[in-house]
Design a protein around this motif. Structure first.
Motif, mmCIF file in Angstrom:
data_model
loop_
_atom_site.group_PDB
_atom_site.id
_atom_site.type_symbol
_atom_site.label_atom_id
_atom_site.label_comp_id
_atom_site.label_asym_id
_atom_site.label_seq_id
_atom_site.Cartn_x
_atom_site.Cartn_y
_atom_site.Cartn_z
ATOM 1 N N MET A 1 0.846 -1.179 0.000
ATOM 2 C CA MET A 1 0.000 0.000 0.000
ATOM 3 C C MET A 1 0.888 1.237 0.000
ATOM 4 O O MET A 1 1.708 1.420 0.886
ATOM 5 N N THR A 2 0.750 2.036 -1.013
ATOM 6 C CA THR A 2 1.524 3.266 -1.089
ATOM 7 C C THR A 2 0.604 4.465 -0.942
ATOM 8 O O THR A 2 -0.565 4.423 -1.314
ATOM 9 N N VAL A 3 1.173 5.497 -0.413
ATOM 10 C CA VAL A 3 0.435 6.751 -0.262
ATOM 11 C C VAL A 3 0.470 7.476 -1.603
ATOM 12 O O VAL A 3 1.532 7.597 -2.213
ATOM 13 N N PRO A 4 -0.672 7.930 -2.094
ATOM 14 C CA PRO A 4 -0.681 8.628 -3.392
ATOM 15 C C PRO A 4 0.125 9.926 -3.339
ATOM 16 O O PRO A 4 0.293 10.539 -2.291
ATOM 17 N N MET A 5 0.596 10.333 -4.475
ATOM 18 C CA MET A 5 1.427 11.536 -4.583
ATOM 19 C C MET A 5 0.672 12.788 -4.150
ATOM 20 O O MET A 5 1.265 13.718 -3.603
ATOM 21 N N ASN A 6 -0.628 12.800 -4.379
ATOM 22 C CA ASN A 6 -1.417 13.980 -4.030
ATOM 23 C C ASN A 6 -1.344 14.298 -2.538
ATOM 24 O O ASN A 6 -1.328 15.460 -2.142
ATOM 25 N N TYR A 7 -1.281 13.285 -1.709
ATOM 26 C CA TYR A 7 -1.217 13.510 -0.262
ATOM 27 C C TYR A 7 0.078 14.228 0.112
ATOM 28 O O TYR A 7 0.081 15.135 0.951
ATOM 29 N N TYR A 8 1.178 13.828 -0.505
ATOM 30 C CA TYR A 8 2.455 14.496 -0.226
ATOM 31 C C TYR A 8 2.410 15.956 -0.675
ATOM 32 O O TYR A 8 2.925 16.838 0.009
ATOM 33 N N LEU A 9 1.823 16.186 -1.818
ATOM 34 C CA LEU A 9 1.747 17.554 -2.332
ATOM 35 C C LEU A 9 0.868 18.434 -1.458
ATOM 36 O O LEU A 9 1.204 19.600 -1.200
ATOM 37 N N VAL A 10 -0.239 17.890 -0.993
ATOM 38 C CA VAL A 10 -1.122 18.671 -0.113
ATOM 39 C C VAL A 10 -0.423 18.955 1.212
ATOM 40 O O VAL A 10 -0.473 20.077 1.740
ATOM 41 N N LEU A 11 0.248 17.941 1.772
ATOM 42 C CA LEU A 11 0.991 18.144 3.020
ATOM 43 C C LEU A 11 2.068 19.202 2.832
ATOM 44 O O LEU A 11 2.228 20.111 3.669
ATOM 45 N N SER A 12 2.791 19.122 1.748
ATOM 46 C CA SER A 12 3.849 20.090 1.475
ATOM 47 C C SER A 12 3.280 21.495 1.310
ATOM 48 O O SER A 12 3.844 22.465 1.845
ATOM 49 N N ALA A 13 2.181 21.613 0.599
ATOM 50 C CA ALA A 13 1.564 22.931 0.417
ATOM 51 C C ALA A 13 1.079 23.491 1.744
ATOM 52 O O ALA A 13 1.224 24.691 2.014
ATOM 53 N N ALA A 14 0.518 22.639 2.594
ATOM 54 C CA ALA A 14 0.038 23.102 3.897
ATOM 55 C C ALA A 14 1.196 23.576 4.772
ATOM 56 O O ALA A 14 1.116 24.642 5.389
ATOM 57 N N VAL A 15 2.272 22.815 4.805
ATOM 58 C CA VAL A 15 3.431 23.202 5.618
ATOM 59 C C VAL A 15 4.050 24.488 5.077
ATOM 60 O O VAL A 15 4.421 25.388 5.838
ATOM 61 N N PHE A 16 4.118 24.605 3.756
ATOM 62 C CA PHE A 16 4.668 25.822 3.161
ATOM 63 C C PHE A 16 3.793 27.029 3.484
ATOM 64 O O PHE A 16 4.301 28.107 3.809
#
Length: 101
Positions: A1-16
């Motif tokens: 089970m892998t985490v989709p790329m969209n989740y990483y992008l949303v997390l990164s955008a939120a932290v930024f």
């Protein structure tokens, strides 16, 4: 089970965005440093995620470079904050209109 790329992008955008909000709204120099660290970590999340999904190590190498850059930034930032405290007895960046003694 892998985490989709969209989740990483949303997390990164939120932290930024949290880091950007901290830079734009705070007057404390320490909060500036913390906010810049958040923004650099957001970039690292993107670099690691793209590196993982593309299957190469280039993003991880850039992330290590960014971590080194962040460490150097903190060292310089702490020096600037020490000068602020010594000269102005505060870390409020609005009071430091000149950096003379």
């Amino acid at each position: 089970m892998t985490v989709p790329m969209n989740y990483y992008l949303v997390l990164s955008a939120a932290v930024f965005c949290i880091g950007l909000f901290g830079i734009l709204t705070r007057r404390n120099a320490l909060m500036f440093l913390i906010s810049v660290e958040l923004m650099l970590n957001a970039a690292n999340i993107n670099l690691i995620a793209f590196s993982y999904f593309h299957g190469n190590l280039t993003g991880q190498v850039f992330a290590l470079f960014t971590i080194g850059l962040a460490a150097a930034e903190v060292a310089i930032g702490i020096g600037i904050i020490l000068v602020l405290v010594r000269n102005f007895r505060d870390v409020d960046v609005r009071k430091a209109t000149t950096m003379r003694w």
